[in-house]
Motif scaffolding. Sequence first.
Motif, PDB file in Angstrom:
ATOM      1  N   ILE A 113      37.382 -31.762  84.071  1.00  0.00           N
ATOM      2  CA  ILE A 113      35.927 -31.958  83.988  1.00  0.00           C
ATOM      3  C   ILE A 113      35.210 -31.223  85.110  1.00  0.00           C
ATOM      4  N   LEU A 114      35.705 -31.377  86.328  1.00  0.00           N
ATOM      5  CA  LEU A 114      35.030 -30.779  87.486  1.00  0.00           C
ATOM      6  C   LEU A 114      35.151 -29.255  87.492  1.00  0.00           C
ATOM      7  N   ALA A 115      36.282 -28.735  87.057  1.00  0.00           N
ATOM      8  CA  ALA A 115      36.454 -27.276  86.997  1.00  0.00           C
ATOM      9  C   ALA A 115      35.529 -26.663  85.953  1.00  0.00           C
ATOM     10  N   GLN A 116      35.323 -27.363  84.825  1.00  0.00           N
ATOM     11  CA  GLN A 116      34.402 -26.864  83.799  1.00  0.00           C
ATOM     12  C   GLN A 116      32.982 -26.755  84.335  1.00  0.00           C
ATOM     13  N   GLN A 117      32.668 -27.542  85.345  1.00  0.00           N
ATOM     14  CA  GLN A 117      31.338 -27.490  85.954  1.00  0.00           C
ATOM     15  C   GLN A 117      31.249 -26.449  87.064  1.00  0.00           C
ATOM     16  N   GLY A 118      32.333 -25.749  87.303  1.00  0.00           N
ATOM     17  CA  GLY A 118      32.314 -24.672  88.282  1.00  0.00           C
ATOM     18  C   GLY A 118      32.814 -25.037  89.663  1.00  0.00           C
ATOM     19  N   HIS A 119      33.301 -26.244  89.847  1.00  0.00           N
ATOM     20  CA  HIS A 119      33.846 -26.641  91.147  1.00  0.00           C
ATOM     21  C   HIS A 119      35.250 -26.075  91.315  1.00  0.00           C
ATOM     22  N   GLU A 120      35.620 -25.842  92.559  1.00  0.00           N
ATOM     23  CA  GLU A 120      36.975 -25.398  92.894  1.00  0.00           C
ATOM     24  C   GLU A 120      37.811 -26.643  93.167  1.00  0.00           C
ATOM     25  N   ILE A 121      38.853 -26.870  92.378  1.00  0.00           N
ATOM     26  CA  ILE A 121      39.613 -28.111  92.435  1.00  0.00           C
ATOM     27  C   ILE A 121      41.073 -27.852  92.788  1.00  0.00           C
ATOM     28  N   VAL A 122      41.600 -28.678  93.699  1.00  0.00           N
ATOM     29  CA  VAL A 122      43.027 -28.663  94.006  1.00  0.00           C
ATOM     30  C   VAL A 122      43.502 -30.113  93.991  1.00  0.00           C
ATOM     31  N   ILE A 123      44.616 -30.353  93.287  1.00  0.00           N
ATOM     32  CA  ILE A 123      45.240 -31.682  93.266  1.00  0.00           C
ATOM     33  C   ILE A 123      46.383 -31.699  94.275  1.00  0.00           C
ATOM     34  N   PHE A 124      46.403 -32.744  95.092  1.00  0.00           N
ATOM     35  CA  PHE A 124      47.484 -32.943  96.055  1.00  0.00           C
ATOM     36  C   PHE A 124      48.217 -34.219  95.651  1.00  0.00           C
ATOM     37  N   ASP A 125      49.421 -34.057  95.049  1.00  0.00           N
ATOM     38  CA  ASP A 125      50.147 -35.234  94.591  1.00  0.00           C
ATOM     39  C   ASP A 125      51.071 -35.817  95.664  1.00  0.00           C
ATOM     40  N   GLU A 126      51.238 -35.095  96.752  1.00  0.00           N
ATOM     41  CA  GLU A 126      51.890 -35.614  97.954  1.00  0.00           C
ATOM     42  C   GLU A 126      51.094 -35.078  99.145  1.00  0.00           C
ATOM     43  N   PRO A 127      49.874 -35.600  99.319  1.00  0.00           N
ATOM     44  CA  PRO A 127      48.950 -35.018 100.297  1.00  0.00           C
ATOM     45  C   PRO A 127      49.393 -35.212 101.746  1.00  0.00           C
ATOM     46  N   THR A 128      49.056 -34.201 102.544  1.00  0.00           N
ATOM     47  CA  THR A 128      49.336 -34.230 103.982  1.00  0.00           C
ATOM     48  C   THR A 128      48.012 -34.275 104.740  1.00  0.00           C
ATOM     49  N   LEU A 129      48.112 -34.518 106.025  1.00  0.00           N
ATOM     50  CA  LEU A 129      46.914 -34.537 106.863  1.00  0.00           C
ATOM     51  C   LEU A 129      46.256 -33.161 106.900  1.00  0.00           C
ATOM     52  N   ASP A 130      47.057 -32.096 106.902  1.00  0.00           N
ATOM     53  CA  ASP A 130      46.482 -30.739 106.875  1.00  0.00           C
ATOM     54  C   ASP A 130      45.679 -30.518 105.598  1.00  0.00           C
ATOM     55  N   ASP A 131      46.207 -30.992 104.456  1.00  0.00           N
ATOM     56  CA  ASP A 131      45.466 -30.890 103.198  1.00  0.00           C
ATOM     57  C   ASP A 131      44.127 -31.603 103.338  1.00  0.00           C
ATOM     58  N   TRP A 132      44.153 -32.803 103.860  1.00  0.00           N
ATOM     59  CA  TRP A 132      42.963 -33.638 104.000  1.00  0.00           C
ATOM     60  C   TRP A 132      41.911 -32.973 104.879  1.00  0.00           C
ATOM     61  N   GLN A 133      42.357 -32.445 106.001  1.00  0.00           N
ATOM     62  CA  GLN A 133      41.408 -31.887 106.965  1.00  0.00           C
ATOM     63  C   GLN A 133      40.659 -30.679 106.413  1.00  0.00           C
ATOM     64  N   SER A 134      41.229 -29.991 105.451  1.00  0.00           N
ATOM     65  CA  SER A 134      40.514 -28.848 104.889  1.00  0.00           C
ATOM     66  C   SER A 134      39.368 -29.286 103.968  1.00  0.00           C
ATOM     67  N   TYR A 135      39.290 -30.593 103.668  1.00  0.00           N
ATOM     68  CA  TYR A 135      38.204 -31.105 102.824  1.00  0.00           C
ATOM     69  C   TYR A 135      37.245 -31.996 103.610  1.00  0.00           C
ATOM     70  N   ASN A 136      37.329 -31.928 104.913  1.00  0.00           N
ATOM     71  CA  ASN A 136      36.502 -32.748 105.785  1.00  0.00           C
ATOM     72  C   ASN A 136      35.427 -31.890 106.451  1.00  0.00           C
ATOM     73  N   SER A 137      34.649 -31.203 105.622  1.00  0.00           N
ATOM     74  CA  SER A 137      33.591 -30.349 106.165  1.00  0.00           C
ATOM     75  C   SER A 137      32.494 -30.170 105.126  1.00  0.00           C
ATOM     76  N   ASP A 138      31.449 -29.504 105.540  1.00  0.00           N
ATOM     77  CA  ASP A 138      30.302 -29.282 104.658  1.00  0.00           C
ATOM     78  C   ASP A 138      30.702 -28.660 103.321  1.00  0.00           C
ATOM     79  N   ASN A 139      30.115 -29.157 102.251  1.00  0.00           N
ATOM     80  CA  ASN A 139      30.292 -28.667 100.889  1.00  0.00           C
ATOM     81  C   ASN A 139      31.708 -28.858 100.338  1.00  0.00           C
ATOM     82  N   ASN A 140      32.556 -29.568 101.082  1.00  0.00           N
ATOM     83  CA  ASN A 140      33.884 -29.922 100.598  1.00  0.00           C
ATOM     84  C   ASN A 140      33.914 -31.426 100.381  1.00  0.00           C
TER      85      ASN A 140
END
Length: 150
Positions: free
Chosen positions: A25-52
């Motif tokens: 659904i979100l990709a069809q709206q033009g958002h950039e999506i990544v699924i993390f099925d075993e997420p790490t802190l590094d993964d998380w920190q890349s989404y802790n900023s403006d527009n993320n």
Amino acid sequence: MSKIGIFVGTVYGNSLAVAEAAQDILAQQGHEIVIFDEPTLDDWQSYNSDNNIALIVTSSTGQGDFPDTIAPLFYEIKDVLGYQPDLRYGIIALGDSSYESFCGAAKHFDELLTEQSGTRIGDVLFIDATEVDTPEEFAKAWIQAWSELI
């Protein structure tokens, strides 16, 4: 458009199915999506900023405990990060209301991120396994409405 990381906590795969529906659904709206099925802190920190944006999709185990796939991330966020004023997030919670700790893992995530000054987008979606057979279908209307709040 936003960059959205979907952080999944799952045991039997239902949370991952919901995450994949959200991705579609979100990709069809033009958002950039990544699924993390075993997420790490590094993964998380890349989404802790403006527009993320972080979208947590997690079930609960036992007495409201975290699935093994997301537990390490929760504790690292709690013990390492602290203050996250730039964080914008949403939560989809899967659980079974016959347990006293219904959706406990997602509730713990929401409490922690609120304490750390994150901003939740919209309400938490609670999906009750006693009432919903296909959580990925049930979640679609919420995902659509949530995307309009971004």
